[in-house]
Design a protein around this motif. Structure first.
Motif: not given
Length: 73
Positions: A57-62
């Motif tokens: 993942m690149r972001s915790t919002s994914e």
């Protein structure tokens, strides 16, 4: 010669999870694909690496997909 598979013990160590966690994931269809050879579970390194790449993942919002069935989305 490069080793091309991991035992359940080796994968549990690689991911810092218990063997019981891997057993539970297999029972519900989560995690990378695996093979049973004479009652022994093995994971092909290519399948483990593909699963690891797929769950990156690149972001915790994914949305989390860490429990992808059979290593497939």
């Amino acid at each position: 010669m490069r080793k091309n598979s991991l035992s359940q013990i080796e994968l549990a160590q690689r991911w810092s999870v218990s063997q019981r966690t891997l057993e539970r994931w297999r029972s519900v269809g989560w995690g990378p694909t695996f093979h049973k050879m004479g009652g022994r579970v093995i994971y092909m390194i290519k399948d483990v690496e593909a699963y690891e790449a797929q769950t990156a993942m690149r972001s915790t919002s994914e949305p989390c997909q860490s429990m992808v069935a059979g290593g497939q989305s």
